[in-house]
Design a protein around this motif. Sequence first.
Motif, PDB file in Angstrom:
ATOM      1  N   HIS A 160       0.794  -1.220   0.000  1.00 21.97           N
ATOM      2  CA  HIS A 160       0.000   0.000   0.000  1.00 21.97           C
ATOM      3  C   HIS A 160       0.841   1.292   0.000  1.00 21.97           C
ATOM      4  O   HIS A 160       0.644   2.164  -0.835  1.00 21.97           O
ATOM      5  CB  HIS A 160      -0.956  -0.018   1.190  1.00 21.97           C
ATOM      6  CG  HIS A 160      -1.866   1.152   1.205  1.00 21.97           C
ATOM      7  ND1 HIS A 160      -2.881   1.295   0.282  1.00 21.97           N
ATOM      8  CD2 HIS A 160      -1.872   2.254   1.984  1.00 21.97           C
ATOM      9  CE1 HIS A 160      -3.489   2.442   0.510  1.00 21.97           C
ATOM     10  NE2 HIS A 160      -2.911   3.029   1.533  1.00 21.97           N
ATOM     11  N   THR A 161       1.811   1.384   0.932  1.00 24.80           N
ATOM     12  CA  THR A 161       2.554   2.646   1.035  1.00 24.80           C
ATOM     13  C   THR A 161       3.442   2.864  -0.195  1.00 24.80           C
ATOM     14  O   THR A 161       3.587   3.997  -0.662  1.00 24.80           O
ATOM     15  CB  THR A 161       3.460   2.659   2.284  1.00 24.80           C
ATOM     16  OG1 THR A 161       4.262   1.472   2.265  1.00 24.80           O
ATOM     17  CG2 THR A 161       2.651   2.697   3.556  1.00 24.80           C
ATOM     18  N   THR A 162       4.011   1.789  -0.705  1.00 28.68           N
ATOM     19  CA  THR A 162       4.844   1.916  -1.905  1.00 28.68           C
ATOM     20  C   THR A 162       3.993   2.412  -3.063  1.00 28.68           C
ATOM     21  O   THR A 162       4.391   3.300  -3.819  1.00 28.68           O
ATOM     22  CB  THR A 162       5.469   0.555  -2.289  1.00 28.68           C
ATOM     23  OG1 THR A 162       6.008  -0.034  -1.118  1.00 28.68           O
ATOM     24  CG2 THR A 162       6.537   0.710  -3.326  1.00 28.68           C
ATOM     25  N   ARG A 163       2.818   1.853  -3.177  1.00 27.92           N
ATOM     26  CA  ARG A 163       1.938   2.252  -4.275  1.00 27.92           C
ATOM     27  C   ARG A 163       1.594   3.735  -4.188  1.00 27.92           C
ATOM     28  O   ARG A 163       1.681   4.469  -5.173  1.00 27.92           O
ATOM     29  CB  ARG A 163       0.665   1.412  -4.232  1.00 27.92           C
ATOM     30  CG  ARG A 163      -0.226   1.742  -5.401  1.00 27.92           C
ATOM     31  CD  ARG A 163      -1.455   0.880  -5.426  1.00 27.92           C
ATOM     32  NE  ARG A 163      -2.200   1.154  -6.648  1.00 27.92           N
ATOM     33  CZ  ARG A 163      -3.343   0.585  -6.940  1.00 27.92           C
ATOM     34  NH1 ARG A 163      -3.862  -0.294  -6.132  1.00 27.92           N
ATOM     35  NH2 ARG A 163      -3.960   0.891  -8.066  1.00 27.92           N
ATOM     36  N   ALA A 164       1.222   4.164  -2.981  1.00 24.58           N
ATOM     37  CA  ALA A 164       0.842   5.576  -2.799  1.00 24.58           C
ATOM     38  C   ALA A 164       2.019   6.473  -3.179  1.00 24.58           C
ATOM     39  O   ALA A 164       1.858   7.488  -3.860  1.00 24.58           O
ATOM     40  CB  ALA A 164       0.430   5.812  -1.353  1.00 24.58           C
TER      41      ALA A 164
END
Lengths: 419, 205
Positions: free
Chosen positions: A372-376
């Motif tokens: 999730h955080t990488t994607r954001a």
Amino acid sequence: MQAPQLTIRTDAQLISNSVPTSRILEIELTAPEAQLGRESTPLNLALVIDRSGSMGGGKLEQAKIAVRQILDLLRPTDSVSIIDFDNIVTVDAEVSSVTPAARSEMIASVNHLQARGSTNLGEGWLQGCESVACRLADGKVNRTLLLTDGQANQGITDPEDLSHHAAALFERGVATSTFGIGLDFNEHLLEAIANNGGGNYYYIDREQRITELLMQEFKDLAAVTLKNVVLEFSFPAGVAVELLGDWRAERHDNKLVINLSDLPANRTVNLFIKILTPPGSGQLVMNAAAFGHDENDKSFNVAQDINLQYAAPDKVAVAEAARDVDLVTRFSTVVVGHYSNEAYKLEREGKYEEAGKLMDRLMVEHGVNLPHTTRARYERIRVEVREGLDESHRKDYNMDSYNLKRFRHDEQRRDPDQK
Amino acid sequence: MLRSEYWISELADLSGVSTRTIRYYIQEGLLPQPEIRGKYAVFTDEYMHRLRLIKILKDAYLPLNRIKQLLDTITDNEIIPLLDAFEKDPVSALSGLQALPMFEQPITIHASQPRPEQVRERNANALEYIQQLRGERPLHEKMDRNPRLDARPSKRNFIAAAPTPGEEWRRIPLAPGLELHVRQPENNKTQQLVEDLLDLVRNRK
């Protein structure tokens, strides 16, 4: 002595018997723990320090602290050179055995270093490699550490030339790790030297971290338990392969040869290969093998096969739906690291729209698989490259992508959001 | 035989690819911009062929950007033989694809790889390599110490001309990515100019 651990995995076992199938392979190699009570591998190092004008003030002072700390930890079995350069290259000290007397002499010469002049990065680095080459030995970790805050603006300045020489020297036994400080160096040049030179690349965003990151590399080198590690991946004719992560690799017919240099104890390297299998029947067998030298200078050799099964397309579709999601996530992370770095190169050249499009395709294809955080973070970068990045973001993002594509999850990895 | 010109709806029907996807492929550069006649775009057989190839490669789970790279490297004349090859023998058609740059691009290729047993022999060469490199460079720009290097002959100018030895420059960072270099010593006129430039930069910040 524990053996190195080698594993090869795939996202799904089945491949289509009638159409080409795309599969992901992950090869994982872990270096063994160091033996208790055994002296660590002797080091043969060159520390190459930029002393050009812009290093003045804190940066050079911090570098001196780092060099003194490293000198304190070296032993009589180690050899070291200290080289500094601006437009002129100076060999400050060169000893083949770091005895206490040699150490204090070297520390004294390091203390006198002063910043001045412009940056002959190429010649300084080459001098470091020459010093290492003079005392080159198979049983040692042979490496040049290059610390700079500037562009190569004298001597050999062409990034392609420099990376080519880095590869040639690595092949001949001299590896290079690079450290870029501040905002004025070219991150793609320093990364390319490290990638081709079989070493590591570090971005040092502020001078306070010079000591920390130099020491990190030094500790890795002092803890090496596998040397000259080469990984070979063999596959049948008709299989198309793509190695992600900018490793130094060569293709020989049906073999991919990847040079991993030296690995510290317990370090795990994850390599991701995308393959496209031809239609066929029965089994498709591939093999990963790693060899090199261990702590005791004995050669080692570990290997593992992986078998993919041919099946009818409907069965493959079922297997596809049940593929190893974690492996796909790791793969997509590495792909995004690999290609976003290409996007930053385009951005640096002012090709914002091209960079943006590359990021678009990357995120459309892999975004959904990312944590999730990488994607954001990468969704945001995708927007930002279209507007152009400032130098500090370029460096931060490049370092982040480097860590993703090398699948490094140690302390060096840092979320640019959490500065 | 196929007719040689189609409207977009005809092309969609014949190829089984929706008009929306065709427009998307054009926008993404997988297909060239069609000729516009009057109000409508006219598509030729080449579009049919390219669409068929895209479909085959998509079935092989190749991402669009890779397909685009591939399409960029082949000419109209090469497409039909490639389609035939895929129909007849997908395996060798694929090994043919392997030779295309799209699969080789991320792999750095240099001289052949040493096995560990060869490393010792190669080690002797690191020094020679550097010395050879040095031998090809001009002499005037290096080395405080290390006379053995200065004695090497100069053969050809390997690098861009370097500044005169001993020349000293002051570096003034103006902004990230922007630097001013001033040759030392500076005369009054240069100093004034530098001050004016710095004022200009400060005022803009």
